[in-house]
Motif scaffolding. Structure first.
Motif, mmCIF file in Angstrom:
data_model
loop_
_atom_site.group_PDB
_atom_site.id
_atom_site.type_symbol
_atom_site.label_atom_id
_atom_site.label_comp_id
_atom_site.label_asym_id
_atom_site.label_seq_id
_atom_site.Cartn_x
_atom_site.Cartn_y
_atom_site.Cartn_z
ATOM 1 N N ARG A 16 -68.871 43.368 12.467
ATOM 2 C CA ARG A 16 -69.307 43.604 11.094
ATOM 3 C C ARG A 16 -68.682 44.875 10.533
ATOM 4 N N ALA A 17 -68.478 45.880 11.393
ATOM 5 C CA ALA A 17 -67.847 47.119 10.942
ATOM 6 C C ALA A 17 -66.407 46.857 10.495
ATOM 7 N N THR A 18 -65.711 45.972 11.219
ATOM 8 C CA THR A 18 -64.344 45.620 10.833
ATOM 9 C C THR A 18 -64.329 44.898 9.497
ATOM 10 N N VAL A 19 -65.247 43.967 9.303
ATOM 11 C CA VAL A 19 -65.335 43.235 8.040
ATOM 12 C C VAL A 19 -65.592 44.192 6.889
ATOM 13 N N ASP A 20 -66.524 45.117 7.088
ATOM 14 C CA ASP A 20 -66.856 46.085 6.041
ATOM 15 C C ASP A 20 -65.654 46.954 5.696
#
Length: 262
Positions: A16-20
């Motif tokens: 999710r951190a990568t997506v954000d």
């Protein structure tokens, strides 16, 4: 695995951190420079040092060292534009690199910031990267990280607005520039373009072997594919080109490698 040959798994909280990050990076005014650096002499020197000392010097450390020296000479390339429209420049060159290490028994790449790299020796940067690769103490994945990743996306993504809203706070958390080595995942040449939240990001691609000119003679040389991404809001094309020329000179001259004791 069900009877149709399909597998459904939960989406990793860490992803999710990568997506954000990628979603927020897509809103920037970036320009990209795709260049090749002749790293034949640098790789030869690293091989010689390994033969003499028994330890393999990190190639990433060498690139980080050269990058920090080039930025120290031209600090405008790591400038940030803040929420008030001002340009914020830092004297320190804090370089974020992706280090592969083990966390909870899983081999993953995690961000690690090398602080004040412009005032560090090549060997000290090398030692820090090696320590980061062998330690499981990774602050980014602390006990509070799962709670953060479970927040609604609109809240999680606020942290990636810090480069625009509060550059000083972003520096404390994530450094001032980034280096990503996509070439470690494959063989041969090739460039990668990585969305970024930094005003300057180096993406190291593959290394190809092909004919080149050295001292007027044609010989087989090793060329590293490099993508330099600049924030066009604060850096124009001509200054970016001059910076890349300086960085290329440092890398191709194996800068810093002759000062390491054998």
């Amino acid at each position: 695995m069900d009877t149709r040959g399909e597998r459904v798994e939960p989406f990793s909280l860490r992803r999710r951190a990568t997506v954000d990050s990628m979603r927020m990076a897509g809103r920037r005014s970036d320009i990209h420079g795709l260049v090749e650096f002749d790293v034949t002499d640098a790789r030869t020197r690293i091989d010689e040092l390994e033969h003499a000392t028994g330890e393999r010097l990190s190639f990433t450390a060498f690139i980080v060292f050269c990058l920090a020296q080039a930025i120290d000479a031209q600090p405008h390339v790591q400038a940030y534009r803040d929420a008030l429209g001002r340009v914020v420049r830092f004297d320190d060159v804090d370089v974020m690199v992706i280090v592969e290490t083990t966390v909870s028994g899983e081999q993953i790449g995690v961000p690690h910031v090398i602080r004040t790299a412009n005032r560090r020796s090549l060997h000290s940067i090398h030692r820090e990267i090696r320590r980061a690769q062998t330690t499981s103490d990774v602050p980014q994945f602390s006990q509070f990280a799962p709670l953060f990743f479970r927040l609604p996306g609109v809240l999680r993504r606020q942290i990636y607005r810090l480069p625009r809203l509060a550059p000083r706070r972003w520096k404390q958390l994530a450094g001032t520039v980034g280096v990503s080595a996509v070439g470690m995942f494959g063989a041969g040449g090739g460039w990668g373009i990585t969305p970024t939240n930094y005003p300057l990001q180096l993406t190291l691609g593959g290394i190809s072997t092909k004919p080149g000119v050295k001292d007027g003679d044609i010989e087989i040389r090793d060329y590293l594919s490099v993508t330099a991404t600049f924030d066009h809001d604060v850096v124009d094309g001509a200054p970016a080109a001059r910076f890349l020329t300086h960085l290329k000179e440092l890398v191709e001259s194996a800068h810093g490698l002759d000062t390491i004791a054998e």
